[in-house]
Design a protein around this motif. Structure first.
Motif, short mmCIF file in Angstrom:
data_model
loop_
_atom_site.label_atom_id
_atom_site.label_comp_id
_atom_site.label_asym_id
_atom_site.label_seq_id
_atom_site.Cartn_x
_atom_site.Cartn_y
_atom_site.Cartn_z
N PHE A 1 0.82 -1.21 0.00
CA PHE A 1 0.00 0.00 0.00
C PHE A 1 0.86 1.26 0.00
O PHE A 1 0.51 2.26 -0.64
CB PHE A 1 -0.95 0.01 1.20
N ARG B 1 2.11 1.54 -3.44
CA ARG B 1 1.01 1.23 -4.36
C ARG B 1 1.41 0.14 -5.36
O ARG B 1 1.15 0.22 -6.55
CB ARG B 1 0.50 2.47 -5.09
N SER C 1 -8.07 -4.55 5.68
CA SER C 1 -9.08 -3.57 6.10
C SER C 1 -8.47 -2.31 6.73
O SER C 1 -8.99 -1.21 6.54
CB SER C 1 -10.07 -4.21 7.08
N GLY C 2 -7.40 -2.46 7.47
CA GLY C 2 -6.81 -1.30 8.14
C GLY C 2 -6.02 -0.39 7.22
O GLY C 2 -5.61 0.71 7.62
N PHE C 3 -5.81 -0.82 5.97
CA PHE C 3 -5.01 -0.04 5.03
C PHE C 3 -5.85 0.67 3.97
O PHE C 3 -5.36 1.56 3.28
CB PHE C 3 -4.01 -0.95 4.31
N VAL C 4 -7.11 0.29 3.84
CA VAL C 4 -7.97 0.83 2.79
C VAL C 4 -8.36 2.27 3.10
O VAL C 4 -8.86 2.57 4.19
CB VAL C 4 -9.23 -0.03 2.63
N LYS C 5 -8.12 3.18 2.13
CA LYS C 5 -8.44 4.60 2.33
C LYS C 5 -9.29 5.18 1.21
O LYS C 5 -10.36 5.70 1.43
CB LYS C 5 -7.13 5.41 2.46
N SER C 6 -8.80 5.11 -0.04
CA SER C 6 -9.56 5.71 -1.14
C SER C 6 -9.14 5.09 -2.46
O SER C 6 -8.06 4.48 -2.57
CB SER C 6 -9.32 7.23 -1.21
N LYS C 7 -9.99 5.27 -3.49
CA LYS C 7 -9.69 4.73 -4.81
C LYS C 7 -8.41 5.31 -5.38
O LYS C 7 -7.70 4.65 -6.14
CB LYS C 7 -10.84 5.02 -5.78
N THR D 1 -5.65 6.12 -3.83
CA THR D 1 -4.40 5.71 -3.19
C THR D 1 -4.30 4.23 -2.86
O THR D 1 -3.21 3.74 -2.57
CB THR D 1 -4.19 6.51 -1.88
N ASP D 2 -5.40 3.49 -2.89
CA ASP D 2 -5.36 2.09 -2.51
C ASP D 2 -4.54 1.26 -3.49
O ASP D 2 -4.55 1.51 -4.71
CB ASP D 2 -6.77 1.50 -2.45
N SER E 1 -9.32 -1.62 -6.03
CA SER E 1 -8.69 -0.81 -7.08
C SER E 1 -8.70 -1.51 -8.44
O SER E 1 -7.68 -1.63 -9.11
CB SER E 1 -7.25 -0.45 -6.68
#
Length: 347
Positions: free
Chosen positions: A57, A60, A77-83, A85-86, A104
């Protein structure tokens, strides 16, 4: 593409090797990992999955997880933020029967990677993205494949939703050459900007009011920059932003920076390019003198560099395009810009 492949079972490790070999043969850079409980001399061992996931992540990089979907969901789950940057994440069962893009799918390329993984394992790609399933135009994938910058993800989602609802979307473009026609008949290319202003798509490098349209910015501007020795990256950035702003051009439209070879190791200039991910090209004075065109003349600059103008000539030399911003002086920096026609293709 940089790819991290991680497996949790002995059989998954064998699949990991199959994927690593196949993806490497397709030009990808792959590293394979197997859970520490098992040993495989051809794979690295991992104990903490979160460390590998965090690495993917942060850079990327693509992440292929050979495990149950539930395990993958909990681990990422703890790393997911937005389309935007994921990392792209693909999950395969350790038999290689199913290949699932989990995250993504378009911007990160997980859908395409899942299809390739399925091809390598003889499995089935499980694609759940609505635009793919319904054969509709996917604006995020279109932008990614053509190097266009999405200015507003919410508007991009709205465009996809409108297409799925059966609405027509008008697309207007400036300084763009289309290689083919849209496959989706609901996407209509128009020469009338006004048609695209309300809920359509506008492809333009300009910073202008676009109503409720989604703007996509093409990387088509080449900057020519000259500066005094010791000029900082901050001074260069300020000069560039002010110059572009004065001419209504988006900073995101910049593709590369060009200058004379005397500046190839200029710390502030190289740092400015590195920070913004710009290609940096330099040319010798003989090459710059041979560039055809009408350029501002400076005897002072010529006496120091051997050529009468650095910024305009280097912009023209690097782009083979048209000068749209003549030599502009901001303190210790001179800036010029040239534009090339962007080539855009509908998949």
């Amino acid at each position: 593409m940089e790819i991290i492949i991680m497996a949790y079972t002995r059989q998954g490790g064998e699949l990991c090797l199959t994927l690593k070999e196949g993806l490497s043969n397709r030009g990808h850079s792959c590293e394979g990992y197997l859970f520490h409980k098992y040993e495989n001399s051809r794979l690295k061992s991992f104990v903490n999955a979160e460390e590998l996931i965090g690495m993917a992540f942060a850079g990327r990089h693509a992440l292929i997880m050979v495990c149950a979907v539930g395990i993958a969901v909990r681990k990422i789950s703890g790393f997911v933020k937005s389309k935007e940057t994921d990392a792209p994440v693909v999950v395969l069962d350790d038999m290689g029967e199913f290949s699932i893009p989990l995250l993504s799918g378009h911007l990160g390329g997980a859908n395409a990677l899942a299809r390739l993984c399925a091809e390598l394992t003889g499995g089935i790609p499980v694609i759940t993205t609505a635009t793919d399933l319904h054969g509709r135009f996917a604006v995020d994938l279109f932008a990614k494949e053509n190097g266009l910058v999405i200015t507003d993800m919410d508007r991009a989602k709205r465009v996809s939703a409108d297409l799925l609802d059966g609405k027509k979307i008008y697309l207007y473009a400036e300084n763009v050459c289309f290689e083919n026609e849209p496959r989706d008949s609901a996407v209509i290319v128009t020469d009338e900007r006004e048609q695209a202003l309300e809920g359509g798509i506008i492809i333009s490098m300009r910073t202008c009011e676009n109503g409720s349209a989604l703007q996509l910015i093409p990387k088509q501007v080449t900057l020519g920059i000259g500066c005094r020795r010791g000029t900082s990256k901050e001074q260069i950035a300020e000069a560039v932003r002010e110059t572009l702003s004065e001419h209504g051009i988006a900073f995101a439209a910049v593709k590369q920076v060009c200058s004379i070879d005397l500046k190839q190791n200029e710390a502030g200039l190289t740092a400015f390019c590195e920070k913004n991910g710009f290609l940096f090209q330099t040319f010798d004075s003989d090459t710059l003198r041979e560039v055809s065109g009408s350029f501002a003349h400076s005897s002072f600059v010529e006496g120091i560099t051997g050529v009468d103008n650095v910024c305009e000539r280097s912009a023209a030399a690097g782009s083979n395009g048209t000068i749209i911003i003549k030599k502009t002086i901001h303190g210790r920096v001179t800036v010029a810009a040239a534009i090339e026609t962007a080539e855009v293709r509908f998949d």
